[in-house]
Design a protein around this motif. Structure first.
Motif, PDB file in Angstrom:
ATOM      1  N   LEU A  21       6.929  12.011  -5.730  1.00 50.60           N
ATOM      2  CA  LEU A  21       8.092  11.233  -6.129  1.00 50.60           C
ATOM      3  C   LEU A  21       8.191  11.139  -7.646  1.00 50.60           C
ATOM      4  N   LEU A  23       8.284   9.291 -10.732  1.00 58.70           N
ATOM      5  CA  LEU A  23       7.739   7.947 -10.932  1.00 58.70           C
ATOM      6  C   LEU A  23       8.439   7.158 -12.031  1.00 58.70           C
ATOM      7  N   ASN A  34       8.942   0.574 -10.392  1.00 59.74           N
ATOM      8  CA  ASN A  34       8.286  -0.454  -9.584  1.00 59.74           C
ATOM      9  C   ASN A  34       8.765  -0.463  -8.144  1.00 59.74           C
ATOM     10  N   VAL A  35      10.024  -0.147  -7.976  1.00 62.61           N
ATOM     11  CA  VAL A  35      10.619  -0.244  -6.652  1.00 62.61           C
ATOM     12  C   VAL A  35      11.224   1.100  -6.293  1.00 62.61           C
ATOM     13  N   ILE A  36      11.156   1.421  -5.031  1.00 60.15           N
ATOM     14  CA  ILE A  36      11.851   2.618  -4.591  1.00 60.15           C
ATOM     15  C   ILE A  36      12.854   2.228  -3.512  1.00 60.15           C
ATOM     16  N   TYR A 261      12.349  -7.904  -3.535  1.00 57.95           N
ATOM     17  CA  TYR A 261      11.815  -7.601  -4.858  1.00 57.95           C
ATOM     18  C   TYR A 261      12.433  -8.489  -5.928  1.00 57.95           C
ATOM     19  N   LEU A 264      10.381 -11.471  -5.736  1.00 58.45           N
ATOM     20  CA  LEU A 264       9.029 -11.205  -6.222  1.00 58.45           C
ATOM     21  C   LEU A 264       8.981 -11.143  -7.749  1.00 58.45           C
ATOM     22  N   PHE A 265       9.922 -10.406  -8.330  1.00 54.01           N
ATOM     23  CA  PHE A 265       9.925 -10.240  -9.778  1.00 54.01           C
ATOM     24  C   PHE A 265      10.241 -11.534 -10.502  1.00 54.01           C
ATOM     25  N   ASN A 295      15.226  -1.837  12.752  1.00 52.83           N
ATOM     26  CA  ASN A 295      14.098  -1.656  11.841  1.00 52.83           C
ATOM     27  C   ASN A 295      13.368  -0.345  12.069  1.00 52.83           C
ATOM     28  N   VAL A 299      13.154   2.920   9.234  1.00 51.03           N
ATOM     29  CA  VAL A 299      11.963   3.530   8.656  1.00 51.03           C
ATOM     30  C   VAL A 299      12.170   5.040   8.489  1.00 51.03           C
TER      31      VAL A 299
ATOM     32  N   PRO B  70       7.481  -2.197  10.873  1.00 52.52           N
ATOM     33  CA  PRO B  70       8.699  -1.899  10.123  1.00 52.52           C
ATOM     34  C   PRO B  70       9.405  -3.191   9.732  1.00 52.52           C
ATOM     35  N   GLY B  71       9.821  -3.271   8.492  1.00 51.99           N
ATOM     36  CA  GLY B  71      10.472  -4.499   8.037  1.00 51.99           C
ATOM     37  C   GLY B  71       9.584  -5.328   7.135  1.00 51.99           C
ATOM     38  N   ILE B  73       7.422  -5.412   3.711  1.00 49.45           N
ATOM     39  CA  ILE B  73       7.322  -4.694   2.447  1.00 49.45           C
ATOM     40  C   ILE B  73       5.968  -4.990   1.804  1.00 49.45           C
ATOM     41  N   VAL B  74       5.355  -3.968   1.264  1.00 52.73           N
ATOM     42  CA  VAL B  74       4.062  -4.165   0.617  1.00 52.73           C
ATOM     43  C   VAL B  74       4.191  -3.795  -0.860  1.00 52.73           C
ATOM     44  N   ALA B  75       3.695  -4.668  -1.722  1.00 55.75           N
ATOM     45  CA  ALA B  75       3.732  -4.378  -3.145  1.00 55.75           C
ATOM     46  C   ALA B  75       2.345  -4.625  -3.747  1.00 55.75           C
ATOM     47  N   ASN B  77       0.536  -5.252  -7.285  1.00 57.45           N
ATOM     48  CA  ASN B  77       0.872  -5.639  -8.662  1.00 57.45           C
ATOM     49  C   ASN B  77       2.360  -5.427  -8.951  1.00 57.45           C
ATOM     50  N   ASP B  78       3.194  -5.940  -8.093  1.00 52.66           N
ATOM     51  CA  ASP B  78       4.654  -5.839  -8.222  1.00 52.66           C
ATOM     52  C   ASP B  78       5.169  -4.408  -8.146  1.00 52.66           C
ATOM     53  N   GLN B  79       4.371  -3.510  -7.648  1.00 51.52           N
ATOM     54  CA  GLN B  79       4.850  -2.136  -7.542  1.00 51.52           C
ATOM     55  C   GLN B  79       4.892  -1.727  -6.069  1.00 51.52           C
ATOM     56  N   ASP B  80       5.954  -1.077  -5.705  1.00 50.78           N
ATOM     57  CA  ASP B  80       6.182  -0.663  -4.329  1.00 50.78           C
ATOM     58  C   ASP B  80       5.062   0.263  -3.848  1.00 50.78           C
ATOM     59  N   TRP B  81       4.530  -0.005  -2.659  1.00 53.42           N
ATOM     60  CA  TRP B  81       3.440   0.862  -2.192  1.00 53.42           C
ATOM     61  C   TRP B  81       3.925   2.249  -1.827  1.00 53.42           C
ATOM     62  N   GLU B  82       5.221   2.396  -1.625  1.00 48.44           N
ATOM     63  CA  GLU B  82       5.748   3.733  -1.346  1.00 48.44           C
ATOM     64  C   GLU B  82       5.575   4.644  -2.559  1.00 48.44           C
ATOM     65  N   LEU B  83       5.497   4.017  -3.741  1.00 50.67           N
ATOM     66  CA  LEU B  83       5.293   4.790  -4.961  1.00 50.67           C
ATOM     67  C   LEU B  83       3.820   5.120  -5.164  1.00 50.67           C
ATOM     68  N   THR B  98       0.938  -7.954  -2.274  1.00 52.77           N
ATOM     69  CA  THR B  98       1.897  -8.876  -1.665  1.00 52.77           C
ATOM     70  C   THR B  98       2.503  -8.263  -0.416  1.00 52.77           C
ATOM     71  N   ILE B 100       5.596  -8.873   2.122  1.00 55.20           N
ATOM     72  CA  ILE B 100       6.824  -9.640   2.262  1.00 55.20           C
ATOM     73  C   ILE B 100       7.517  -9.230   3.560  1.00 55.20           C
TER      74      ILE B 100
END
Lengths: 438, 106
Positions: A21, A23, A34-36, A261, A264-265, A295, A299, B70-71, B73-75, B77-83, B98, B100
């Motif tokens: 990805l 980044l 930070n977010v995707i 997010y 969160l932020f 849901n 995914v 599903p549904g 969200i995992v982060a 240090n404020d960063q998306d785990w998908e990244l 985190t 959520i």
């Protein structure tokens, strides 16, 4: 124009999970992301928050829904969405002159602790939160809003009212109907509060995700005709003749992830906000099954929610003569073609009730026979049965299911019953003068 | 050699309704014991299930298979785990993880 490729069909955009990805944030291209979102768009913290704020303001600003100085009821339940909504509104009010929100917000929190178990100090925490924002706020008990006329000051019969409320839900055994009833009562409570607080606009915090779940479950519950009312951006409560009351959903273009997010932020605390489906199994109610369905699809296909949502938006009412349900204020199907789904359900229910005898009678007689049947069953409580029958006549298909579960109508909020009797009188009058009308 | 340097100090946060599965406590300061394999998010999920989750019978509200439901969200240090490679992400010391829930009503 539709673009059609060689195979004769538009190919879907393929997701390549193996590809590394990007980044960096797609907006500023310098910061790490930070977010995707949507599985491909990467944002950094600094670009993400303005993006969400902008979406919120754009939705709210659309066609100038709120006038300057107008009193707006902001419904906060403590959930993450609503806490974010509160923060968005508050930030809007702090902006420099040309970007500032100019309406007058009134925050309201409905305490449902009588129905659900919340941590003990939750109400205090919510109060602290509201104090911190420094906007005018009200914290009210759910039961007193529904049954009392001066719920803002003091409710002297709170125990009695609490019991009434509990009674309603005790009589409904089905989880699907329980949840549906809760939604309708919440809506009723919010509308009532708006009137009491002299607000002409209501802002609620449903996001795109929640609304698309509601859309599909509404169809499943037989509330298809009310989709527009339940998910629209700005819904005008036409039944209120004196003043128009518009419900606005400014978060409806934001996804659940964006909201999460944002919270969160900004380090926003959220609070437990339960409903009857909290921590229940997926197969116990229609709403939860729908949620799981969406849901799971989401995914694999990140555009599920928005596709459902955009499709739902295009559905609109086309009946010329409209009637409103006494309970949910939703549109009722009254002009039905002879072979509609509703007639079919009615007929099937009738046949299973009457057995062979049903075949001798035609469909048209069903209504009369059905009510006869019921009256015979309940001779000893004829009056009670009658008033229930009368109420059922003015309810939509889905609400009828709920009310049929109730033992007595006394537990319902007074306004609903009053509205219904007004309606009945009006119908009687219409019947009487019908021959004189051109 | 200091053993403590190999065990990891992290915070796990459960918000937006998920805390009801964890005794209504949102923030958990956790020490992950030393293991042969490096700690990944996937391992952490199973560790949470065994050690933090209070309502064990409601486990399927949190996990599904070897990942989160599903549904949720995992982060990190404020960063998306998908990244960060989802369950494959290697946990570092002092990470703030985190969880959520975006599901209505928890």
């Amino acid at each position: 124009m539709c673009s059609v490729n060689d195979e004769g069909a538009e190919s879907f955009e393929e997701l390549k999970p193996d590809e590394p990805l990007e980044l960096k944030c797609r907006k500023c291209l310098t910061e790490d992301g930070n977010v995707i979102l949507r599985k491909k768009d990467v944002y950094c913290k600094t670009c993400f928050i303005p993006m969400v704020t902008h979406k919120f303001r754009a939705t709210l600003g659309k066609s100038k829904l709120v006038n300057k100085g107008e009193r707006v009821l902001v419904c906060v339940s403590g959930s993450q969405s609503s806490v974010s909504l509160l923060h968005l509104v508050w930030t809007g009010l702090q902006q420099s002159t040309y970007k500032r929100l100019t309406f007058d917000p009134v925050i309201v929190y409905i305490d449902e602790s009588i129905l659900f178990k919340y941590p003990q100090n939750q109400q205090n925490k919510i109060q602290e939160l509201f104090e911190k924002y420094g906007l005018s706020y009200h914290i009210v008990l759910f039961a007193s809003v529904l049954y009392s006329n001066n719920c803002l000051i003091e409710d002297t019969n709170i125990d009695q009212h609490n019991n009434k409320l509990k009674n309603i839900f005790k009589n409904i055994s089905d989880l699907t109907l329980k949840e549906d009833m809760l939604m309708k009562l919440r809506k009723h409570a919010i509308t009532k509060l708006a009137k009491l607080l002299e607000c002409t606009r209501i802002i609620t915090a449903e996001n795109e995700h929640k609304l698309s779940i509601r859309l599909l479950s509404n169809v499943a519950l037989g509330r298809g005709s009310q989709i527009g009312l339940d998910i629209g951006l700005a819904v005008n409560d036409k039944t209120n003749s004196k003043k128009s009351l518009i419900t606005i959903r400014p978060l409806r273009d934001l996804s659940a992830k964006e909201i999460s997010y944002y919270a969160l932020f900004n380090k926003l605390e959220d609070y437990v906000h339960s409903n009857f489906l909290t921590a229940t199994n997926e197969d116990e109610s229609i709403q939860k099954t729908t949620e799981q369905f969406i849901n799971n699809l989401q995914v694999e296909f990140p555009s599920t929610v928005s596709t459902i949502f955009r499709t739902g938006e295009k559905i609109s009412e086309k009946t010329s003569r409209t009637a409103y349900c006494s309970m949910c204020q939703g549109i009722m199907d009254i002009e039905m073609p002879p072979s509609s789904a509703m007639e079919a359900t009615k007929y099937s229910k009738y046949v299973s009730l009457m057995g062979l005898k049903a075949l001798e009678l035609s469909l048209n007689n069903i209504d009369n026979k059905e009510s006869d049947l019921k009256r015979c069953n309940g001779c000893y409580c004829k009056n009670n049965q009658n008033s229930k029958e009368e109420l059922l006549k003015n309810l939509c298909y889905a609400c009828r299911h709920i009310i049929q579960n109730l033992e007595s109508l006394d537990d319902l909020p007074e306004e609903i019953l009053k509205k219904n009797s007004e309606k009945l009188q009006f119908q009687k009058m219409e019947e009487q003068i019908k021959d004189f009308l051109l | 050699m200091d053993i403590c340097s190999k065990s990891l100090n992290i915070t796990a946060e459960f918000t937006s309704g998920l805390q009801i599965l964890f005794n209504n406590v949102k923030k958990h300061n956790v020490v992950l014991p030393e293991t042969d394999e490096p700690w990944t998010l996937g391992l952490l999920l199973i560790w949470i299930k065994d050690n933090l989750l209070v309502e064990k019978e409601k486990c399927d509200l949190f996990l599904k298979g070897n990942t989160v439901r599903p549904g949720i969200i995992v982060a990190v240090n404020d960063q998306d785990w998908e990244l960060l490679g989802n369950v494959k992400y290697q946990i570092k010391n002092n990470d703030n993880i985190t969880f959520i829930s975006t599901l209505h009503g928890g």
